[in-house]
Design a protein around this motif. Structure first.
Motif, short mmCIF file in Angstrom:
data_model
loop_
_atom_site.label_atom_id
_atom_site.label_comp_id
_atom_site.label_asym_id
_atom_site.label_seq_id
_atom_site.Cartn_x
_atom_site.Cartn_y
_atom_site.Cartn_z
N GLU A 48 49.81 44.34 35.28
CA GLU A 48 48.60 45.16 35.38
C GLU A 48 47.88 45.21 34.03
OE1 GLU A 48 47.44 49.76 36.24
OE2 GLU A 48 49.16 48.95 37.32
N ARG A 49 48.63 45.34 32.98
CA ARG A 49 48.04 45.36 31.63
C ARG A 49 47.47 43.98 31.29
NH1 ARG A 49 50.83 48.32 26.62
NH2 ARG A 49 50.03 50.06 27.80
N TYR A 50 48.16 42.92 31.69
CA TYR A 50 47.65 41.56 31.48
C TYR A 50 46.29 41.41 32.19
CZ TYR A 50 47.04 36.53 31.97
OH TYR A 50 46.53 35.26 31.95
N ARG A 51 46.21 41.85 33.44
CA ARG A 51 44.97 41.73 34.21
C ARG A 51 43.86 42.56 33.57
NH1 ARG A 51 42.43 38.05 36.65
NH2 ARG A 51 40.97 38.85 38.17
N ALA A 52 44.21 43.75 33.04
CA ALA A 52 43.23 44.58 32.36
C ALA A 52 42.69 43.87 31.12
CB ALA A 52 43.84 45.93 31.98
N ALA A 53 43.56 43.16 30.40
CA ALA A 53 43.10 42.40 29.22
C ALA A 53 42.17 41.27 29.65
CB ALA A 53 44.30 41.84 28.45
N VAL A 54 42.52 40.59 30.72
CA VAL A 54 41.68 39.49 31.22
C VAL A 54 40.27 39.99 31.50
CG1 VAL A 54 41.31 37.90 33.16
CG2 VAL A 54 43.60 38.14 32.18
N LEU A 55 40.16 41.16 32.09
CA LEU A 55 38.87 41.68 32.55
C LEU A 55 38.18 42.61 31.57
CD1 LEU A 55 39.86 42.39 36.25
CD2 LEU A 55 38.64 40.40 35.33
N ASN A 56 38.82 42.89 30.44
CA ASN A 56 38.24 43.81 29.46
C ASN A 56 36.88 43.30 28.99
OD1 ASN A 56 37.69 45.16 26.90
ND2 ASN A 56 39.73 46.01 27.16
#
Length: 159
Positions: free
Chosen positions: A72-80
């Motif tokens: 979830e944190r990885y995906r948040a970084a991708v979309l930041n």
């Protein structure tokens, strides 16, 4: 409708200890000040892993680790909307996760490229070494289009 800007990121390339990360943090401070002064809409910048209005700065190794430990944190970084990647190329290009090869940084960069998301990046690798590290011409080709590159002269470390 106006065309999207061709380059929507800044890449700092050069040898160790010459101020790339310091400059990235300084840009974050300016960006944070603009958001705090309402020159940038803070609601566009916020998400649950970003406690402030600034650029989310994380190491490439940490981003790669999140694929396994915190997707979830990885995906948040991708979309930041504003991401700073420190030390690109210091992470493993391929990670084995439950028998599957994953390419977390390459996937992140390709998606950020497709979405035209603002990205800052530091690396001790030059363009040829980045191409070799990721083993995929698509990555280096997109990075060339994505980033305005600032080369730091090879010099002794300031540390």
């Amino acid at each position: 409708m106006a065309a999207a800007p061709r380059r929507f990121g800044i890449g700092f390339l050069g040898s160790v200890g010459n101020g790339k990360t310091t400059l990235m943090r300084a840009i974050d401070n300016v960006y944070h000040g603009a958001a705090a002064a309402k020159l940038v809409d803070p609601y566009m910048l916020g998400h649950k892993y970003q406690s402030d209005f600034g650029i989310r700065i994380v190491t490439a190794r940490q981003i790669a680790e999140w694929v396994r430990t915190d997707p979830e944190r990885y995906r948040a970084a991708v979309l930041n909307p504003a991401l700073g990647i420190d030390d690109l190329g210091s992470e493993p290009a391929v990670i084995m996760d439950y028998g599957r090869n994953q390419t977390p940084m390459a996937d992140l960069l390709l998606e950020r490229y497709d979405r035209r998301l603002f990205t800052l990046m530091t690396s001790n690798l030059d363009e040829d070494e980045i191409k070799k590290h990721y083993g995929d011409a698509r990555i280096s080709d997109r990075l060339r289009e994505m980033f305005e590159v600032v080369l730091f002269a090879d010099a002794e470390s300031f540390r």
